[in-house]
Design a protein around this motif. Structure first.
Motif, PDB file in Angstrom:
ATOM      1  N   PHE A  64      -3.223   5.841  -5.569  1.00 21.37           N
ATOM      2  CA  PHE A  64      -4.464   6.142  -4.843  1.00 21.37           C
ATOM      3  C   PHE A  64      -4.843   7.612  -4.935  1.00 21.37           C
ATOM      4  O   PHE A  64      -5.771   8.060  -4.283  1.00 21.37           O
ATOM      5  CB  PHE A  64      -4.322   5.753  -3.358  1.00 21.37           C
ATOM      6  CG  PHE A  64      -3.741   4.388  -3.137  1.00 21.37           C
ATOM      7  CD1 PHE A  64      -4.212   3.308  -3.869  1.00 21.37           C
ATOM      8  CD2 PHE A  64      -2.737   4.179  -2.199  1.00 21.37           C
ATOM      9  CE1 PHE A  64      -3.684   2.033  -3.671  1.00 21.37           C
ATOM     10  CE2 PHE A  64      -2.206   2.917  -1.998  1.00 21.37           C
ATOM     11  CZ  PHE A  64      -2.674   1.843  -2.740  1.00 21.37           C
ATOM     12  N   ASP A  65      -4.087   8.362  -5.742  1.00 20.08           N
ATOM     13  CA  ASP A  65      -4.332   9.806  -5.806  1.00 20.08           C
ATOM     14  C   ASP A  65      -5.770  10.109  -6.210  1.00 20.08           C
ATOM     15  O   ASP A  65      -6.287   9.548  -7.167  1.00 20.08           O
ATOM     16  CB  ASP A  65      -3.391  10.458  -6.829  1.00 20.08           C
ATOM     17  CG  ASP A  65      -1.972  10.502  -6.302  1.00 20.08           C
ATOM     18  OD1 ASP A  65      -1.785  10.098  -5.127  1.00 20.08           O
ATOM     19  OD2 ASP A  65      -1.069  10.909  -7.050  1.00 20.08           O
TER      20      ASP A  65
ATOM     21  N   SER B 257       1.113   3.863  -2.991  1.00 17.34           N
ATOM     22  CA  SER B 257       0.715   5.220  -2.635  1.00 17.34           C
ATOM     23  C   SER B 257       1.762   6.211  -3.125  1.00 17.34           C
ATOM     24  O   SER B 257       1.423   7.266  -3.681  1.00 17.34           O
ATOM     25  CB  SER B 257       0.546   5.305  -1.127  1.00 17.34           C
ATOM     26  OG  SER B 257       0.331   6.639  -0.754  1.00 17.34           O
TER      27      SER B 257
ATOM     28  N   ARG C 291     -15.191   2.575  -5.332  1.00 17.35           N
ATOM     29  CA  ARG C 291     -15.421   1.292  -4.697  1.00 17.35           C
ATOM     30  C   ARG C 291     -16.904   1.142  -4.400  1.00 17.35           C
ATOM     31  O   ARG C 291     -17.545   2.057  -3.901  1.00 17.35           O
ATOM     32  CB  ARG C 291     -14.641   1.213  -3.388  1.00 17.35           C
ATOM     33  CG  ARG C 291     -14.996  -0.017  -2.565  1.00 17.35           C
ATOM     34  CD  ARG C 291     -14.427   0.052  -1.166  1.00 17.35           C
ATOM     35  NE  ARG C 291     -14.775  -1.132  -0.410  1.00 17.35           N
ATOM     36  CZ  ARG C 291     -15.780  -1.211   0.443  1.00 17.35           C
ATOM     37  NH1 ARG C 291     -16.540  -0.161   0.660  1.00 17.35           N
ATOM     38  NH2 ARG C 291     -16.036  -2.329   1.089  1.00 17.35           N
TER      39      ARG C 291
ATOM     40  N   LYS D 239       0.840  -1.196   0.000  1.00 21.28           N
ATOM     41  CA  LYS D 239       0.000   0.000   0.000  1.00 21.28           C
ATOM     42  C   LYS D 239       0.881   1.253   0.000  1.00 21.28           C
ATOM     43  O   LYS D 239       0.643   2.202  -0.756  1.00 21.28           O
ATOM     44  CB  LYS D 239      -0.893  -0.014   1.237  1.00 21.28           C
ATOM     45  CG  LYS D 239      -2.202   0.704   1.041  1.00 21.28           C
ATOM     46  CD  LYS D 239      -3.101   0.490   2.225  1.00 21.28           C
ATOM     47  CE  LYS D 239      -3.802   1.772   2.587  1.00 21.28           C
ATOM     48  NZ  LYS D 239      -4.476   1.698   3.860  1.00 21.28           N
TER      49      LYS D 239
ATOM     50  N   ALA E 130      -3.441  -4.563  -8.783  1.00 24.92           N
ATOM     51  CA  ALA E 130      -3.442  -3.112  -8.582  1.00 24.92           C
ATOM     52  C   ALA E 130      -2.961  -2.409  -9.845  1.00 24.92           C
ATOM     53  O   ALA E 130      -3.566  -1.432 -10.308  1.00 24.92           O
ATOM     54  CB  ALA E 130      -2.555  -2.749  -7.400  1.00 24.92           C
TER      55      ALA E 130
ATOM     56  N   ILE F 246      -6.542  -3.737  -1.683  1.00 26.80           N
ATOM     57  CA  ILE F 246      -5.755  -2.752  -2.430  1.00 26.80           C
ATOM     58  C   ILE F 246      -6.492  -2.387  -3.717  1.00 26.80           C
ATOM     59  O   ILE F 246      -6.519  -1.232  -4.131  1.00 26.80           O
ATOM     60  CB  ILE F 246      -4.365  -3.342  -2.767  1.00 26.80           C
ATOM     61  CG1 ILE F 246      -3.625  -3.652  -1.471  1.00 26.80           C
ATOM     62  CG2 ILE F 246      -3.597  -2.428  -3.702  1.00 26.80           C
ATOM     63  CD1 ILE F 246      -2.555  -2.701  -1.071  1.00 26.80           C
TER      64      ILE F 246
ATOM     65  N   LYS G  94      -8.696   9.768  -9.959  1.00 24.23           N
ATOM     66  CA  LYS G  94      -9.972   9.061 -10.055  1.00 24.23           C
ATOM     67  C   LYS G  94     -10.802   9.639 -11.193  1.00 24.23           C
ATOM     68  O   LYS G  94     -11.004  10.846 -11.280  1.00 24.23           O
ATOM     69  CB  LYS G  94     -10.759   9.193  -8.738  1.00 24.23           C
ATOM     70  CG  LYS G  94      -9.997   8.770  -7.503  1.00 24.23           C
ATOM     71  CD  LYS G  94      -9.929   7.275  -7.352  1.00 24.23           C
ATOM     72  CE  LYS G  94      -9.214   6.888  -6.061  1.00 24.23           C
ATOM     73  NZ  LYS G  94      -8.743   5.493  -6.086  1.00 24.23           N
TER      74      LYS G  94
ATOM     75  N   PHE H  98      -4.904   0.102 -12.312  1.00 23.91           N
ATOM     76  CA  PHE H  98      -4.315   1.439 -12.509  1.00 23.91           C
ATOM     77  C   PHE H  98      -4.179   1.757 -13.996  1.00 23.91           C
ATOM     78  O   PHE H  98      -4.407   2.878 -14.431  1.00 23.91           O
ATOM     79  CB  PHE H  98      -2.947   1.478 -11.823  1.00 23.91           C
ATOM     80  CG  PHE H  98      -2.292   2.823 -11.855  1.00 23.91           C
ATOM     81  CD1 PHE H  98      -2.781   3.849 -11.077  1.00 23.91           C
ATOM     82  CD2 PHE H  98      -1.177   3.057 -12.644  1.00 23.91           C
ATOM     83  CE1 PHE H  98      -2.184   5.088 -11.088  1.00 23.91           C
ATOM     84  CE2 PHE H  98      -0.572   4.294 -12.666  1.00 23.91           C
ATOM     85  CZ  PHE H  98      -1.083   5.313 -11.887  1.00 23.91           C
TER      86      PHE H  98
ATOM     87  N   ASP I 253      -9.544  -2.084  -4.205  1.00 20.10           N
ATOM     88  CA  ASP I 253     -10.557  -1.065  -3.904  1.00 20.10           C
ATOM     89  C   ASP I 253      -9.957   0.331  -3.840  1.00 20.10           C
ATOM     90  O   ASP I 253     -10.556   1.300  -4.270  1.00 20.10           O
ATOM     91  CB  ASP I 253     -11.238  -1.371  -2.560  1.00 20.10           C
ATOM     92  CG  ASP I 253     -12.144  -2.579  -2.644  1.00 20.10           C
ATOM     93  OD1 ASP I 253     -12.901  -2.675  -3.624  1.00 20.10           O
ATOM     94  OD2 ASP I 253     -12.085  -3.423  -1.733  1.00 20.10           O
ATOM     95  N   PHE I 254      -8.749   0.386  -3.289  1.00 21.44           N
ATOM     96  CA  PHE I 254      -8.107   1.705  -3.162  1.00 21.44           C
ATOM     97  C   PHE I 254      -7.683   2.258  -4.520  1.00 21.44           C
ATOM     98  O   PHE I 254      -7.695   3.452  -4.739  1.00 21.44           O
ATOM     99  CB  PHE I 254      -6.877   1.621  -2.251  1.00 21.44           C
ATOM    100  CG  PHE I 254      -7.221   1.304  -0.821  1.00 21.44           C
ATOM    101  CD1 PHE I 254      -8.107   2.095  -0.118  1.00 21.44           C
ATOM    102  CD2 PHE I 254      -6.649   0.213  -0.183  1.00 21.44           C
ATOM    103  CE1 PHE I 254      -8.425   1.810   1.200  1.00 21.44           C
ATOM    104  CE2 PHE I 254      -6.954  -0.076   1.140  1.00 21.44           C
ATOM    105  CZ  PHE I 254      -7.850   0.725   1.829  1.00 21.44           C
ATOM    106  N   VAL I 255      -7.276   1.361  -5.419  1.00 17.59           N
ATOM    107  CA  VAL I 255      -6.807   1.813  -6.735  1.00 17.59           C
ATOM    108  C   VAL I 255      -7.977   2.146  -7.652  1.00 17.59           C
ATOM    109  O   VAL I 255      -7.890   3.059  -8.474  1.00 17.59           O
ATOM    110  CB  VAL I 255      -5.918   0.730  -7.400  1.00 17.59           C
ATOM    111  CG1 VAL I 255      -5.339   1.267  -8.702  1.00 17.59           C
ATOM    112  CG2 VAL I 255      -4.806   0.298  -6.473  1.00 17.59           C
TER     113      VAL I 255
END
Lengths: 398, 71
Positions: free
Chosen positions: A125-126, A120, A246, A116, A216, A238, A130, A220, A240-242
């Motif tokens: 994850f910026d 990051s 979500r 992570k 990930a 992870i 998105k 991305f 979900d974060f990328v």
């Protein structure tokens, strides 16, 4: 002479050796549970492992009764016990006498945090990265197991929406699942407007491939916005974060992917009403204008115009007249003033006092005897008239 | 048939439709243009409606066969 042991004897020797070694007794070992089997007997069999190695374990019923949590695959635990050998199988094992949940960072957790952290730093994850989902996707990609309930959940929602649906099947757990998911995402490249990566609920271990760098990276690099819906609402991977967004569940992911059909239809109805109304009002406006113009050209309107003009004319005439009267009045006043001025210097005033003015018939003033000859007819101007007189005699002033 | 064309773009159609309605609502267009826009708008609405009613699913799988009765 060489001593020859039976297997039983050998295992016994090993056992004695193990059980007498203080380094292998009453020790704490930490690791992750897998292959947990709750046997009918009440004993529990499982494997404790870390990244490289594993060891078989047993928790006997009498020790297991005191446990305050359920043994589950993927759980990080610390075990108190002794190393021994199970003679019948000749299998080395850890005999657990006590267990507790590893509240500290388990190995996996550590890996998770490390990845992570790394991603990051790379900007995975910026928030600025998105992307927003298309409102009306024309093509929707789904990465999931073709046999899972998750796929059915998603299709139940987006099924009625007229978009092309491309399913990119993936193995979502177990050996090779990371690569399978990653390549299934890549396979959708340039084919869809939005991609749903989903999987139903499962243990942490089941979901683990969604914590991999390969997945990930695939998310991305995906050229369409990605909706992730992995596991239950409480599970965060992870992936979900990328993902661009979500969803708590596959069903929710479906709802995010497509607009509400009823809403669009309502909107269409509304647009139809507006379009009809605006055309109608545009026509009405023109009709009104026409009516107005027609009215302007009517005979009545013309008469009204004429009356107006007549009135104007009369009014102007009146003004003209009164102006004229005014002018005459002024002139008269001026005349009277002049008259009285004139009267002040007029000889008439003198005449009224009894004087007379003598003039020759030619109108020349007679001022003395030299101005006349006897016998000449003179005019004598009096206050009330004129006398013609004859000169009889003269007498000069001395 | 145009209606079932794969190329029908709902998003574009909705956008065009909004634009047409807004333009019509300004009421500044000559009559001929208003009528032409009106016709175009109504046609778009029909197209969108038909497109939305096409419950027929177009599901394909990139690899392998899909299980029966998916939806």
């Amino acid at each position: 002479m060489t001593q020859i042991f039976t297997v039983t004897e050998l295992n016994l020797r090993i056992r004695n050796r193990l059980e007498s070694d203080l380094h292998l007794r009453d020790i704490w070992i930490q690791g992750e549970l897998s292959n947990v089997v709750n046997h009918r007997s009440g004993h529990r069999y499982f494997t404790l492992k870390d990244r490289e190695c594993q060891i078989s374990c047993i928790l006997f019923r009498n020790h297991g009764m005191r446990l305050d949590f359920e043994l589950k695959d993927g759980l990080n635990v610390q075990i108190f016990g002794d190393v021994s050998i199970y003679g019948i199988k000749g299998q080395l094992q850890l005999v657990a006498r006590g267990m507790r949940l590893d509240s500290g960072l388990g190995l996996r957790h550590l890996e998770f945090e490390q990845l992570k952290q790394k991603l990051s730093i790379e900007g995975f994850f910026d928030l600025e990265r998105k992307r927003t989902l298309p409102i009306y996707p024309r093509s929707i990609g789904i990465v999931t197991s073709p046999d899972g309930a998750a796929l059915r959940d998603v299709l139940r929602i987006i099924g009625f929406y007229p978009a092309k649906i491309i399913i990119s099947p993936a193995k979502v757990q177990g050996e090779g699942s990371e690569e399978s998911i990653a390549s299934a995402i890549k396979a959708l490249n340039s084919k869809t407007n939005v991609v749903i990566v989903c999987r139903g609920g499962g243990s942490d271990e089941d979901l683990w491939s969604f914590n991999s760098e390969a997945v990930a990276r695939a998310i991305f690099e995906c050229d369409a916005p990605v909706i992730s819906a992995i596991g239950h609402e409480t599970d965060f991977t992870i992936a979900d974060f990328v993902a661009d967004i979500r969803a708590p569940t596959p069903t929710a992911a479906g709802e995010m992917a497509v607009p509400d059909l009823d809403e669009i239809k309502q909107n269409l109805c509304l647009l139809e009403t507006r379009i009809i109304r605006s055309l109608r009002s545009s026509l009405e406006r023109r009709q009104n204008k026409l009516d107005y113009l027609t009215l302007s050209f009517s005979a009545r309107r013309m008469y009204a115009l004429l009356t107006d003009y007549n009135q104007n004319l009369a009014y102007i005439g009146e003004r003209l007249e009164s102006a004229e009267k005014g002018i005459i009045m002024t002139l008269r006043q001026r005349l009277e003033i002049l008259e009285s001025c004139l009267a002040a210097v007029s000889p008439l005033a003198t005449l009224s006092r009894g004087y007379a003015i003598a003039m020759s018939l030619e109108g020349k003033l007679i001022l003395g005897p030299n101005d006349v000859i006897p016998g000449e007819i003179l005019k004598l101007l009096l206050l009330h008239g004129r006398l013609n007189c004859m000169v009889l005699d003269e007498e000069k002033l001395k | 048939m145009l209606l079932l064309d794969d190329e029908f773009n709902l998003e574009q159609a909705m956008e065009d439709l909004e634009k047409i309605v807004r333009e019509l609502e300004t009421g500044k267009l000559p009559l001929e243009e208003s009528l032409a826009l009106f016709e175009q708008g109504i046609r778009l609405i029909r197209l969108c409606s038909i497109n939305l009613d096409m419950a027929e699913q177009r599901i394909e799988s990139l690899t392998g066969k899909l299980p029966e009765g998916l939806c």
